[in-house]
Design a protein around this motif. Structure first.
Motif, PDB file in Angstrom:
ATOM      1  N   LYS A 106     -17.957  33.806 -68.817  1.00 21.33           N
ATOM      2  CA  LYS A 106     -18.419  32.683 -69.646  1.00 21.33           C
ATOM      3  C   LYS A 106     -17.374  32.329 -70.705  1.00 21.33           C
ATOM      4  N   ASN A 107     -16.793  33.333 -71.323  1.00 18.72           N
ATOM      5  CA  ASN A 107     -15.800  33.117 -72.372  1.00 18.72           C
ATOM      6  C   ASN A 107     -14.544  32.436 -71.820  1.00 18.72           C
ATOM      7  N   ILE A 108     -14.047  32.908 -70.693  1.00 19.71           N
ATOM      8  CA  ILE A 108     -12.829  32.326 -70.111  1.00 19.71           C
ATOM      9  C   ILE A 108     -13.078  30.881 -69.696  1.00 19.71           C
ATOM     10  N   ARG A 109     -14.213  30.619 -69.073  1.00 15.99           N
ATOM     11  CA  ARG A 109     -14.517  29.247 -68.652  1.00 15.99           C
ATOM     12  C   ARG A 109     -14.602  28.322 -69.867  1.00 15.99           C
ATOM     13  N   GLN A 110     -15.196  28.804 -70.946  1.00 21.40           N
ATOM     14  CA  GLN A 110     -15.347  27.989 -72.153  1.00 21.40           C
ATOM     15  C   GLN A 110     -13.993  27.722 -72.822  1.00 21.40           C
ATOM     16  N   ILE A 111     -13.169  28.738 -72.964  1.00 16.63           N
ATOM     17  CA  ILE A 111     -11.864  28.585 -73.612  1.00 16.63           C
ATOM     18  C   ILE A 111     -10.896  27.819 -72.701  1.00 16.63           C
ATOM     19  N   GLY A 112     -10.965  28.072 -71.405  1.00 13.67           N
ATOM     20  CA  GLY A 112     -10.102  27.380 -70.451  1.00 13.67           C
ATOM     21  C   GLY A 112      -8.887  28.161 -70.011  1.00 13.67           C
ATOM     22  N   PHE A 113      -8.723  29.393 -70.509  1.00 12.53           N
ATOM     23  CA  PHE A 113      -7.595  30.220 -70.079  1.00 12.53           C
ATOM     24  C   PHE A 113      -7.802  31.662 -70.530  1.00 12.53           C
ATOM     25  N   ALA A 114      -7.014  32.547 -69.940  1.00 15.32           N
ATOM     26  CA  ALA A 114      -6.946  33.952 -70.357  1.00 15.32           C
ATOM     27  C   ALA A 114      -5.550  34.454 -69.986  1.00 15.32           C
ATOM     28  N   THR A 115      -5.075  35.441 -70.705  1.00 18.22           N
ATOM     29  CA  THR A 115      -3.785  36.045 -70.380  1.00 18.22           C
ATOM     30  C   THR A 115      -3.930  37.560 -70.375  1.00 18.22           C
ATOM     31  N   LYS A 116      -3.094  38.188 -69.583  1.00 17.20           N
ATOM     32  CA  LYS A 116      -3.011  39.644 -69.534  1.00 17.20           C
ATOM     33  C   LYS A 116      -1.566  39.969 -69.213  1.00 17.20           C
ATOM     34  N   GLY A 117      -0.859  40.520 -70.195  1.00 17.56           N
ATOM     35  CA  GLY A 117       0.564  40.780 -69.999  1.00 17.56           C
ATOM     36  C   GLY A 117       1.286  39.467 -69.764  1.00 17.56           C
ATOM     37  N   ARG A 118       1.991  39.370 -68.652  1.00 10.22           N
ATOM     38  CA  ARG A 118       2.729  38.142 -68.317  1.00 10.22           C
ATOM     39  C   ARG A 118       1.975  37.278 -67.312  1.00 10.22           C
ATOM     40  N   THR A 119       0.693  37.521 -67.157  1.00 11.04           N
ATOM     41  CA  THR A 119      -0.103  36.776 -66.190  1.00 11.04           C
ATOM     42  C   THR A 119      -1.106  35.896 -66.921  1.00 11.04           C
ATOM     43  N   ARG A 120      -1.263  34.679 -66.426  1.00  8.82           N
ATOM     44  CA  ARG A 120      -2.145  33.698 -67.058  1.00  8.82           C
ATOM     45  C   ARG A 120      -3.153  33.189 -66.034  1.00  8.82           C
ATOM     46  N   PHE A 121      -4.383  33.014 -66.493  1.00  6.40           N
ATOM     47  CA  PHE A 121      -5.473  32.456 -65.696  1.00  6.40           C
ATOM     48  C   PHE A 121      -5.945  31.224 -66.448  1.00  6.40           C
ATOM     49  N   ASP A 122      -5.721  30.031 -65.873  1.00  7.73           N
ATOM     50  CA  ASP A 122      -6.094  28.823 -66.595  1.00  7.73           C
ATOM     51  C   ASP A 122      -6.523  27.700 -65.667  1.00  7.73           C
ATOM     52  N   LYS A 123      -7.149  26.698 -66.274  1.00  8.91           N
ATOM     53  CA  LYS A 123      -7.655  25.552 -65.533  1.00  8.91           C
ATOM     54  C   LYS A 123      -6.552  24.519 -65.373  1.00  8.91           C
ATOM     55  N   ASN A 124      -6.457  23.967 -64.176  1.00 10.28           N
ATOM     56  CA  ASN A 124      -5.531  22.878 -63.910  1.00 10.28           C
ATOM     57  C   ASN A 124      -6.075  21.631 -64.594  1.00 10.28           C
ATOM     58  N   LYS A 125      -5.290  21.001 -65.414  1.00  7.18           N
ATOM     59  CA  LYS A 125      -5.751  19.844 -66.184  1.00  7.18           C
ATOM     60  C   LYS A 125      -5.982  18.606 -65.316  1.00  7.18           C
TER      61      LYS A 125
END
Length: 135
Positions: A106-125
């Motif tokens: 829920k938090n990641i979907r609301q913020i629109g991204f997350a990172t861990k080290g050099r890896t990013r999980f985000d929404k395509n605009k």
């Protein structure tokens, strides 16, 4: 001065060690791709008619708009997974399983991204797809 030199020598090793998806041999690469598909809990099927030499596309047979794409490169050192594109639900399962076991959907979907080290999980605009990529 010795600390700076030591830091400069080990700095690249720190970042390389953070990604388990680079410099893979062929067997390990294909094993990881299969594990991503299994993690989604969707019976994705490889789209053999729409292929590029550095992209694997998998289609959900129950929803042809649900596509999972794995972008990779192959060089003399091995196979490198660069990006994974797909629906939020599928990619979040991969993110939680392979990158951040305590991730909050829920938090990641609301913020629109997350990172861990050099890896990013985000929404395509530009569309509703999400992406996991190396920074």
């Amino acid at each position: 001065m010795k600390k700076i030199i030591a830091l400069l020598i080990f700095y690249p090793l720190l970042f390389t060690a953070q990604s388990p998806f680079i410099k893979l041999d062929s067997l390990k690469f294909h094993h990881i791709v299969r594990s991503f598909i299994q993690t989604t809990q969707i019976q994705y099927q490889e789209n053999k008619r729409d292929t590029d030499w550095n992209v694997y596309r998998f289609i959900n047979p129950n929803n042809e708009k649900d596509i999972l794409t794995i972008v990779f490169e192959r060089d003399h050192e091995g196979w490198n997974i660069l990006k994974i594109h797909g629906s939020y639900d599928s990619l979040f399962k991969i993110w939680k399983d392979s990158f951040n076991r305590v991730a909050d959907a829920k938090n990641i979907r609301q913020i629109g991204f997350a990172t861990k080290g050099r890896t990013r999980f985000d929404k395509n605009k530009e569309n509703e797809y999400w992406c996991i990529s190396s920074l």
